[in-house]
Design an enzyme around this catalytic site. Sequence first.
Site, mmCIF file in Angstrom:
data_model
loop_
_atom_site.group_PDB
_atom_site.id
_atom_site.type_symbol
_atom_site.label_atom_id
_atom_site.label_comp_id
_atom_site.label_asym_id
_atom_site.label_seq_id
_atom_site.Cartn_x
_atom_site.Cartn_y
_atom_site.Cartn_z
ATOM 1 N N ILE A 79 0.853 -1.184 0.000
ATOM 2 C CA ILE A 79 0.000 0.000 0.000
ATOM 3 C C ILE A 79 0.887 1.231 0.000
ATOM 4 O O ILE A 79 1.785 1.346 0.839
ATOM 5 C CB ILE A 79 -0.918 0.032 1.248
ATOM 6 N N CYS A 118 -15.314 16.923 -6.154
ATOM 7 C CA CYS A 118 -16.338 17.592 -6.946
ATOM 8 C C CYS A 118 -16.074 17.333 -8.422
ATOM 9 O O CYS A 118 -14.915 17.319 -8.853
ATOM 10 C CB CYS A 118 -16.302 19.094 -6.697
ATOM 11 N N HIS A 133 -9.882 18.359 -3.259
ATOM 12 C CA HIS A 133 -10.737 19.364 -3.888
ATOM 13 C C HIS A 133 -10.425 19.391 -5.374
ATOM 14 O O HIS A 133 -9.270 19.431 -5.762
ATOM 15 C CB HIS A 133 -10.475 20.739 -3.290
#
Lengths: 670, 392
Positions: free
Chosen positions: B82, B206, B164
């Site tokens: 990972i 978004c 974002h």
Amino acid sequence: MTPYGSSSLAGSTHDALTRKSTTASRKMAAHRCSCSSWLFILFSLSVFVVADIHETTPVNDHHGGADHNAQTAEQTADQPAVEGRRWEATEVKEAATVDAAADTQGTSAPETVVPSSVPQPKDDFQEELVIRPLHSGDIYASFQFRTLWDTDFMRENKVSHYRLFPKSLGQVISKFSVRELHISFTQGYWRTMQWGQPFIPSPPGAELWVWFQDSVTDVDATWKELTNVLSGIFCASLNFIDSTNTVQPSASFKPLGIGNVTDHSFLRYATLPREIVCTENLTPWKKLLPCGSKAGLAVLLKSEKLFHSSFHSQAVHIRSVCQDWQCKTTSWELRQTVNSVFDLHNSGQAKREWSLFKMFSRTLTEACPLASSSKLYIDITDNPQGEQFELSPATSLLSQAVVLGDRRTFSVYDLTQETTFGSVRSLNLLIRWKSNEGEMLRPLLHAERYVAGYGLQTGEIHTLMYNNHPYRSFPVLLLDSVPWYLRLYIHTLSVTSKGKDNKPSYIHYEPSKDRVKPHLLEMLIQLPPNSVTEVTVQFERALLKWTEYPPDPNHGFYVGSSVISSLVPSTVAMDTNSTRERPLFSSFFPCKEESSYFVRIYTEPLLVNLPTPDFSMPYNVICLTCTVVAVGYGSLYNLLTRSFQIEEPNPGLAKRIANVIRKMRGVPPL
Amino acid sequence: HHQCVNGWMTGCVKRFGVLKRYTNTGHLPFKNSAGQFFSSGHTNNWAVLVCTSRFWFNYRHVANTLSVYRSVKRLGIPDSHIVLMLADDMACNHRNPKPATVFSHKNMELNVYGDDVEVDYRGYEVTVENFLRVLTGRLPPSTPRSKRLLSDDRSNILIYLTGHGGNGFLKFQDSEEISNVELADAFEQMWQKRRYNELLFIIDTCQGASMYERFYSPNIMALASSQVGEDSLSHQPDLAIGVHLMDRYTFYMLEFLEDIHPASKTNMNDLFKVCPKSQCVSTPGHRTDLFLRDPGSVLITDFFGSVRKVELTMDAINLTDPIKQMEENPVNGEEQKEVYSYADQLPVSEIIHQKPKQKDWHPPDGFILGLWTLILLVFFKTYGIKHLKHIF
């Protein structure tokens, strides 16, 4: 310990008497006393030969009534019995075997008895937790785990079979030819004036210093690779260590392990003051322990509690140490430490009461099965009669150690003994405070640092060093590493104490190079008694290129802590025999002379604001819009509203002068 | 849960042990059933989990990433496989009322940070450059293994991003961004360098769907929390911590993943149904046209779980003792007379008398002055004062 086998040789009469009269259990004490008296005769030292930590000497002063000269064997042997307390023999096993050996071998030469009779294990693991209740009401907990391994990583055929020593670090040592490695991750700042000196100091953020073997040809490249590898091992951003924050101290950071090579070109030192410390650093650290966090003292290291503290520091120290007292062979020592200061009021309980469970949300149930020694020490120096706090369960085992220039008394819980855990099979130590009184011994040395000045162009770094000793001066070595974007005006450097110039006896200054290397300033200063010494230097802030700013430039830029190394006068005789078996917390810094002890302290890191452009989008939009408006609309408006008229040509110089003269004369101008 | 996973894994290995014994004694049907363990065509699993947001108020993005980390770790991908990138430290942030925790559920119910976490890239290290270097494997030679994506053409890779973003870009650290074209090119480079077998791309931001629009490399399945023109919304405001704890999409995905166990037969179609518009407010999207297999046949554990490499053998192997005891030859015993000692930590006199560093050689000032005097003397001796007019 030379004199064990020679008690009969030394053969003072009271010695023999005690040996006859005391029981078997007290025999050992007698031996020790005989040893001290033997030492006394042999080296004709002062009364305080007590450098031996497990000495059975004058704590009895506290208990009142004890004679100050009560140094005779009988009295010291009797006192503990009266008190119901027992002085610990830390060298339990060794001492016992040695005793036996001495008894059987009779009068063999003292030099050969100790090491030859005890077969040295190839590797050895010890764990230890020291808890010191501080006067501020906080609790200082210091974990130390030590793995010793008698191997040579540098020999031809690589070491491939690891037992207790972690393989990941062993490979690092052999691959990068590391002679000594010290790395620490710290969150919070150690408040010397409230908490005293820590056993192992560390600056806020990450600190790494490494001595390489002299076989390394390209030290800088090896250093860079090593930091990358360590960043992988410890999940930290150590790969940010590069030439801009690495220095090569010329006098500080002498090797802590054995070896006489002190060519400082093999030393590298770097700090990352902004490095955060969290569970992801603790997880790999715990995996280096032989028992992991499954058993022993390490079960207490739960991150949720450990990071909910005023101060947290974890470290790994690798060095080579003497294998035995002769010190002809070396073994590798891996010392893992966690130092933590817990705030009582932080946990929201008004009652001044504290327990292992409250602090770590765990209790102890066993020692690490791989550990040869597993001990819990509680510092009770300020609490000889239990007037300050109360310990439960109580222990009868006591121990004394000379640490940081002070003789401290500890209650000892030996986790390898079944009885320690009692009938409930778990040890949950409880400290209940009774009074708030008591003054802490003021630390003899402490330091602070701040930035002065206003505006974003220039400033001044002030470093204050306090010598709190009433009548003795001592030397300190100050090391400052300042990043290149603060340009030091080295001609403004001033060192003053008691209002007078204090000329450093040694100054080493390496100027910075923009974007290549930081400033390095090292000074050896003698601190006069009972004084404050102030070091000031002015600096100018450089402008960065806009890509050089971090994502949050308004936070400011950190300047790493100053490092102050010092030889502080000791109130008691320090133990200069570095090969003697001692508790881990008192055996980190080797000691060369009895009258002083080495201490290293760190100042606060500085947070400096640099002139920062506004990178935000609204600002840029406003700037752009305003420019468009000013240039486009402004000129149009200007054109439309201005009335134009023909301007008369400029009068010549002669004419202007003439006009000035005419004006003075009151005649109308030409 | 950890108990459960471990139990299953050991159970799995044990089953093979049994299998082997039976095949040796001739029970062949067992051998055939082994096929189902190797049906998906990959032999190892990797995960790259990235939170790109800095600052405390973006707590939820770190929680998003850590909740996926928790799930993949629980389902069997080891820490070594990972690559976890967290742009800021929320757990030990000074604003965190409970240090060393990151919660995904209200009332501090589920600590997704845990007590055993390894963050590979953190803070300032999380940049577009580093992210692309990890994907494409173009890292400096001394980069440690834990910071590398050492996948091959048999690897199934899960890539999870959160932060974002806007139409066609995702911001990193509030100061730079990665565009969907750059991301698509990076995946193409991975494909050409045979760095993956199949790739599952999940993004919670978004207008997330805009990030996978430009993908053109094969074997990629992509999911996003919202369509172009839509915002992805946060969830779980917590009064004690003072911020939103999770984003809606990842929150419901975590709820979904918590019910998955290593042997579950849940497939990708179930994952596509996670967080309908009634829960998410935004419309989660997915793209499967580049993916060759039918999503209904792709198990969740093909990406979120891990395959242990098991090879069946019917040959008896003799294990010799590989550890040779080193000969104890006391080389350093008697003949070595050198006695080591510890260095003096602050050798004051030695420091004071330390020789300053040798500077580059420079002729002494007197020498230069003398030289000039000599030149002038010779000059006047030769020409005399009255010949000066010839010179000037």
